[in-house]
Design a protein around this motif. Structure first.
Motif, PDB file in Angstrom:
ATOM      1  N   UNK A  76       5.165-100.234  52.776  1.00 23.07           N
ATOM      2  CA  UNK A  76       4.505-101.067  53.781  1.00 23.07           C
ATOM      3  C   UNK A  76       5.291-101.143  55.076  1.00 23.07           C
ATOM      4  N   UNK A  77       6.606-100.883  55.003  1.00 23.76           N
ATOM      5  CA  UNK A  77       7.438-100.916  56.208  1.00 23.76           C
ATOM      6  C   UNK A  77       7.483 -99.577  56.928  1.00 23.76           C
ATOM      7  N   UNK A  78       6.868 -98.545  56.350  1.00 29.82           N
ATOM      8  CA  UNK A  78       6.881 -97.233  56.973  1.00 29.82           C
ATOM      9  C   UNK A  78       5.686 -97.069  57.909  1.00 29.82           C
ATOM     10  N   UNK A  79       5.863 -96.210  58.883  1.00 29.36           N
ATOM     11  CA  UNK A  79       4.805 -95.952  59.856  1.00 29.36           C
ATOM     12  C   UNK A  79       3.718 -95.079  59.227  1.00 29.36           C
ATOM     13  N   UNK A  80       2.495 -95.120  59.768  1.00 29.05           N
ATOM     14  CA  UNK A  80       1.426 -94.266  59.231  1.00 29.05           C
ATOM     15  C   UNK A  80       1.764 -92.778  59.282  1.00 29.05           C
ATOM     16  N   UNK A  81       2.461 -92.331  60.340  1.00 22.86           N
ATOM     17  CA  UNK A  81       2.830 -90.916  60.418  1.00 22.86           C
ATOM     18  C   UNK A  81       3.796 -90.536  59.302  1.00 22.86           C
ATOM     19  N   UNK A  82       4.710 -91.447  58.935  1.00 26.03           N
ATOM     20  CA  UNK A  82       5.649 -91.192  57.834  1.00 26.03           C
ATOM     21  C   UNK A  82       4.897 -90.972  56.535  1.00 26.03           C
ATOM     22  N   UNK A  83       3.928 -91.860  56.234  1.00 25.46           N
ATOM     23  CA  UNK A  83       3.157 -91.741  54.997  1.00 25.46           C
ATOM     24  C   UNK A  83       2.271 -90.503  55.012  1.00 25.46           C
ATOM     25  N   UNK A  84       1.655 -90.210  56.165  1.00 29.16           N
ATOM     26  CA  UNK A  84       0.746 -89.064  56.243  1.00 29.16           C
ATOM     27  C   UNK A  84       1.479 -87.750  56.006  1.00 29.16           C
ATOM     28  N   UNK A  85       2.548 -87.512  56.776  1.00 29.92           N
ATOM     29  CA  UNK A  85       3.264 -86.251  56.650  1.00 29.92           C
ATOM     30  C   UNK A  85       4.025 -86.164  55.332  1.00 29.92           C
ATOM     31  N   UNK A  86       4.472 -87.320  54.800  1.00 27.76           N
ATOM     32  CA  UNK A  86       5.097 -87.295  53.489  1.00 27.76           C
ATOM     33  C   UNK A  86       4.116 -86.894  52.400  1.00 27.76           C
ATOM     34  N   UNK A  87       2.885 -87.426  52.462  1.00 26.50           N
ATOM     35  CA  UNK A  87       1.862 -87.064  51.479  1.00 26.50           C
ATOM     36  C   UNK A  87       1.474 -85.593  51.602  1.00 26.50           C
ATOM     37  N   UNK A  88       1.283 -85.122  52.832  1.00 28.12           N
ATOM     38  CA  UNK A  88       0.919 -83.719  53.020  1.00 28.12           C
ATOM     39  C   UNK A  88       2.027 -82.787  52.513  1.00 28.12           C
ATOM     40  N   UNK A  89       3.279 -83.145  52.798  1.00 27.73           N
ATOM     41  CA  UNK A  89       4.389 -82.317  52.310  1.00 27.73           C
ATOM     42  C   UNK A  89       4.467 -82.299  50.795  1.00 27.73           C
ATOM     43  N   UNK A  90       4.224 -83.452  50.152  1.00 25.79           N
ATOM     44  CA  UNK A  90       4.243 -83.507  48.686  1.00 25.79           C
ATOM     45  C   UNK A  90       3.132 -82.652  48.096  1.00 25.79           C
ATOM     46  N   UNK A  91       1.928 -82.719  48.682  1.00 23.98           N
ATOM     47  CA  UNK A  91       0.805 -81.917  48.186  1.00 23.98           C
ATOM     48  C   UNK A  91       1.112 -80.423  48.295  1.00 23.98           C
ATOM     49  N   UNK A  92       1.663 -80.009  49.430  1.00 22.64           N
ATOM     50  CA  UNK A  92       2.009 -78.598  49.605  1.00 22.64           C
ATOM     51  C   UNK A  92       3.052 -78.167  48.583  1.00 22.64           C
ATOM     52  N   UNK A  93       4.054 -79.023  48.340  1.00 22.50           N
ATOM     53  CA  UNK A  93       5.080 -78.694  47.349  1.00 22.50           C
ATOM     54  C   UNK A  93       4.510 -78.564  45.945  1.00 22.50           C
ATOM     55  N   UNK A  94       3.600 -79.467  45.562  1.00 21.12           N
ATOM     56  CA  UNK A  94       2.992 -79.392  44.231  1.00 21.12           C
ATOM     57  C   UNK A  94       2.102 -78.161  44.084  1.00 21.12           C
ATOM     58  N   UNK A 127       9.023 -81.063  49.432  1.00 21.95           N
ATOM     59  CA  UNK A 127       7.891 -81.173  50.352  1.00 21.95           C
ATOM     60  C   UNK A 127       7.815 -82.530  51.010  1.00 21.95           C
ATOM     61  N   UNK A 128       8.092 -83.600  50.240  1.00 22.15           N
ATOM     62  CA  UNK A 128       8.077 -84.948  50.815  1.00 22.15           C
ATOM     63  C   UNK A 128       9.174 -85.103  51.861  1.00 22.15           C
ATOM     64  N   UNK A 129      10.379 -84.622  51.566  1.00 21.44           N
ATOM     65  CA  UNK A 129      11.476 -84.756  52.520  1.00 21.44           C
ATOM     66  C   UNK A 129      11.213 -83.931  53.780  1.00 21.44           C
ATOM     67  N   UNK A 130      10.655 -82.731  53.593  1.00 21.18           N
ATOM     68  CA  UNK A 130      10.349 -81.906  54.766  1.00 21.18           C
ATOM     69  C   UNK A 130       9.286 -82.558  55.637  1.00 21.18           C
ATOM     70  N   UNK A 131       8.297 -83.168  55.016  1.00 21.84           N
ATOM     71  CA  UNK A 131       7.237 -83.814  55.784  1.00 21.84           C
ATOM     72  C   UNK A 131       7.693 -85.054  56.515  1.00 21.84           C
ATOM     73  N   UNK A 132       8.622 -85.829  55.921  1.00 20.56           N
ATOM     74  CA  UNK A 132       9.035 -87.091  56.536  1.00 20.56           C
ATOM     75  C   UNK A 132      10.171 -86.925  57.538  1.00 20.56           C
TER      76      UNK A 132
END
Length: 384
Positions: A76-94, A127-132
């Protein structure tokens, strides 16, 4: 039993049913109890697995709920861009892990499954670390590819927060006690959310309980200002309940929280300002703002001051303007507690603020009378 705990129990029970049906038959074969028909029944295996995992759920539900709350607070303390790119990076990694697992699934024994699970964990995390961590670069890349055409004349440009905008402004103890931040925020010169951490409030409480009357008054003033800002509809104030148990200094906690939230620290503390600059944490200093807003005085301008004390040098007097600027008056000690017209001779900026040097105005007049301006050159008068 609350809803979250019930959901955890249901998930554990379903996992227990699956493991009971898959593991318990092999376990009965290992202990040579396959002749006990009622024990080797699939229904009994499913019930035993569910019962074991329900007991585990009851024992670990409190810990799981605490961890879930910590994760919710962090997200909840993270910005929307942090959550968006973190999710996209995780999906790509999986997805990459699933593609690689196609070739490793044929390994003998359980190794195919183990390698697939390890690949999903490692590539999903990478993927999550690369995205965030590189989200600024990803944002610029997407903006460059999907750049909108220039608007036609007469259209209103869309206003959005730039890269330098930071939502949270963290208040430290000194700026709360000072009180000027309340007026600055009320008239709208501070945008975003004023965040007051619990450990700062705790420090104010300790100051207000001090045996020293002066400290006690300052602490109570700080607590009153917090309550006034929170009750003011024109000021957006939020509290932060988290803490950093591994740290004892409030300033260190404040800087770490500012890094986590990508926020700005508002302070009057000179030392905290320097440490924040060293750690690349943005700082808004109320004293620096006040000094910047003081009017500039150039040599030759006149002032009317009241000398209140003697200066450090011989025959100097010291006066103060309404904004607290020190005025050092030459030969001013002869006019203590008297209004005096002075003329500015110079001004310097120090770490403590601006300092103005001046002379009494009547001395300047007497000098001009002693050295009158020469008459302009012209034609000599002719004799008649």
């Amino acid at each position: 039993m609350n809803t979250k705990k019930r959901i955890i129990s249901i998930i554990f029970a379903l996992v227990g049913v699956g493991l009971g049906l898959g593991v318990l038959p092999a376990l009965w074969d290992l202990f040579n109890v396959e002749n006990v028909t009622w024990l080797t029944n699939p229904i009994v295996d499913a019930l035993l697995g569910a019962l074991i995992f329900l007991i585990l759920a009851e024992l670990s539900a409190g810990w799981i709920l605490r961890q879930l709350k910590a994760v919710e607070t962090y997200l909840s303390n993270q910005s929307p861009s942090y959550l968006l790119f973190g999710s996209l990076g995780t999906i790509v990694g999986l997805v990459l892990a699933a593609l690689i697992s196609i070739t490793t699934s044929n390994l003998p024994g359980p190794w195919g499954t183990v390698v697939s699970i390890v690949l999903m964990l490692v590539l999903g995390y990478l993927g999550f670390r690369t995205g965030t961590t590189r989200r600024d670069e990803w944002r610029k890349l997407f903006n460059a590819r999907g750049k909108k055409p220039e608007p036609e004349s007469g259209e209103v440009l869309e206003r959005r927060a730039g890269e330098n905008y930071r939502k949270f402004k963290l208040l430290d103890t000194s700026v709360i006690i000072d009180g000027r931040v309340q007026s600055i925020a009320k008239i709208g010169f501070i945008e975003g959310t004023l965040l007051v951490p619990t450990f700062v409030v705790h420090e104010l409480q300790l100051i207000s309980d001090s045996a020293d009357a002066l400290k006690r008054g300052r602490g109570r003033r700080g607590l009153d200002i917090i309550n006034q800002m929170k009750a003011d509809p024109d000021i957006h104030v939020e509290m932060y309940d988290g803490d950093f148990e591994d740290m004892t200094e409030v300033d260190s906690k404040l800087l770490k929280l500012a890094k986590l939230l990508d926020g700005v620290v508002i302070t009057n503390d000179y030392n905290l300002n320097k440490v924040a600059q060293f750690q690349n944490v943005p700082v808004l200093n109320i004293n620096a703002l006040a000094n910047a807003l003081k009017p500039d005085l150039i040599p030759g301008e006149g002032l009317t001051v009241t000398v209140i004390k003697s200066g450090t040098e011989r025959q100097q007097g010291v006066a103060y303007l309404e904004d607290g600027t020190m005025v050092v008056v030459e030969d001013g000690q002869f006019y203590i507690n008297k209004p005096l017209d002075v003329v500015v001779t110079s001004a310097i900026q120090t770490a403590a603020g601006r300092m103005i040097f001046a002379k009494p105005a009547h001395q300047q007049k007497s000098l001009r009378e002693q050295n009158p301006d020469p008459k302009p050159a012209g034609k000599k008068p002719t004799r008649k």
